[in-house]
Design a protein around this motif. Structure first.
Motif, PDB file in Angstrom:
ATOM      1  N   MET A  79       0.693  -1.216  -0.018  1.00 50.57           N
ATOM      2  CA  MET A  79      -0.597  -0.045  -0.274  1.00 50.57           C
ATOM      3  C   MET A  79       1.429   1.317  -0.101  1.00 50.57           C
ATOM      4  O   MET A  79       0.235   2.038  -0.144  1.00 50.57           O
ATOM      5  CB  MET A  79      -0.894   0.104   1.128  1.00 50.57           C
ATOM      6  CG  MET A  79      -1.541  -1.087   0.710  1.00 50.57           C
ATOM      7  SD  MET A  79      -3.088  -1.469   2.069  1.00 50.57           S
ATOM      8  CE  MET A  79      -4.180   0.130   2.199  1.00 50.57           C
ATOM      9  N   CYS A  80       2.273   1.176   0.874  1.00 53.48           N
ATOM     10  CA  CYS A  80       2.819   2.604   0.365  1.00 53.48           C
ATOM     11  C   CYS A  80       3.226   2.824  -0.725  1.00 53.48           C
ATOM     12  O   CYS A  80       3.610   4.158  -1.434  1.00 53.48           O
ATOM     13  CB  CYS A  80       4.057   2.166   1.608  1.00 53.48           C
ATOM     14  SG  CYS A  80       3.875   2.115   3.627  1.00 53.48           S
ATOM     15  N   GLU A  81       3.141   1.519  -1.622  1.00 51.08           N
ATOM     16  CA  GLU A  81       4.071   1.213  -3.067  1.00 51.08           C
ATOM     17  C   GLU A  81       3.551   2.215  -4.357  1.00 51.08           C
ATOM     18  O   GLU A  81       3.016   2.029  -4.931  1.00 51.08           O
ATOM     19  CB  GLU A  81       4.991   0.566  -2.972  1.00 51.08           C
ATOM     20  CG  GLU A  81       5.690  -0.153  -2.924  1.00 51.08           C
ATOM     21  CD  GLU A  81       7.458   1.491  -3.081  1.00 51.08           C
ATOM     22  OE1 GLU A  81       6.708   0.856  -4.741  1.00 51.08           O
ATOM     23  OE2 GLU A  81       8.241   1.782  -2.386  1.00 51.08           O
ATOM     24  N   GLY A  82       1.711   2.138  -3.342  1.00 51.74           N
ATOM     25  CA  GLY A  82       0.794   2.495  -4.199  1.00 51.74           C
ATOM     26  C   GLY A  82       0.279   1.098  -5.062  1.00 51.74           C
ATOM     27  O   GLY A  82      -0.562   1.412  -5.950  1.00 51.74           O
ATOM     28  N   ARG A  83       0.306   0.167  -4.755  1.00 55.84           N
ATOM     29  CA  ARG A  83      -0.125  -0.723  -5.313  1.00 55.84           C
ATOM     30  C   ARG A  83      -1.123  -2.138  -4.729  1.00 55.84           C
ATOM     31  O   ARG A  83      -1.533  -2.355  -5.559  1.00 55.84           O
ATOM     32  CB  ARG A  83       1.205  -2.457  -5.547  1.00 55.84           C
ATOM     33  CG  ARG A  83       2.150  -1.703  -5.595  1.00 55.84           C
ATOM     34  CD  ARG A  83       3.551  -2.525  -5.624  1.00 55.84           C
ATOM     35  NE  ARG A  83       3.134  -4.238  -5.795  1.00 55.84           N
ATOM     36  CZ  ARG A  83       3.371  -4.268  -7.600  1.00 55.84           C
ATOM     37  NH1 ARG A  83       3.744  -3.475  -8.469  1.00 55.84           N
ATOM     38  NH2 ARG A  83       3.301  -5.863  -8.388  1.00 55.84           N
TER      39      ARG A  83
END
Length: 189
Positions: A79-83
């Protein structure tokens, strides 16, 4: 040291002591269906705070503390990676281990300063409250209710500090019932 925190710390320490075990669990678990949400409370530089809430289920966490930790950390990293929640979405099976080892383990899973301790709960709660208040979270209309809920839950949660990138950065893993909270706060310059 609360028994629950000590038990969680022991399970997590084993994974940091044996990264191959972490990798093995990571490659076999699915994060796509995990119910999770990141709360970005970093509103007043340099006092940053993020809280990720992850619902994994009480029975599951009780029976699978290590897999629960791995799933939670992978979900948070993804989620931090925007995935989204599925860390391996679109990643061919033969590239997953390399992605874990070269990116996620280094950037999200293993803090630069690995501490692996059970913090003094009252001190942890005091710091959590201070960082939230510095960012005006208790007065934020969208986050106020979650702040109250998580503040209440953390009072009798199993809380461990994983570490941080410096002495002013703190990454915590907390469980209460079927919930996991990954909490990161610090002075970020």
């Amino acid at each position: 040291m609360p028994v629950a925190s000590a038990t969680v710390l022991e399970a997590v320490r084993e994974l940091y002591d044996d990264p191959e075990k972490f990798i093995s669990i990571a490659l076999s678990c699915n994060t796509a269906g995990v119910d999770a949400r990141i709360h970005d409370w970093f509103r007043k530089y340099p006092d940053g705070i993020f809280v990720t809430e992850i619902k994994l289920g009480e029975e599951y966490l009780r029976k699978n503390p290590q897999e629960g930790f791995v799933r939670a950390m992978l979900t948070d990293a993804s989620m931090c990676e925007g995935r989204g929640r599925d860390i391996f979405r679109g990643v061919p099976a033969d590239n997953r281990e390399k992605l874990l080892r070269e990116k996620y383990m280094e950037e999200y899973i293993t803090p630069k300063e690995l501490r692996l301790t059970v913090p003094d709960l009252s001190e942890f709660l005091k710091l959590f409250t201070q960082y939230a208040e510095k960012n005006n979270i208790p007065n934020d209309k969208r986050e106020r209710q979650f702040y109250r809920t998580v503040s209440s839950e953390l009072k009798d949660a199993a809380v461990i500090e994983l570490g941080g990138s410096s002495e002013n950065d703190h990454l915590y893993y907390a469980t209460k019932g079927g919930m996991v909270y990954i909490i990161n706060f610090g002075e970020w310059k």
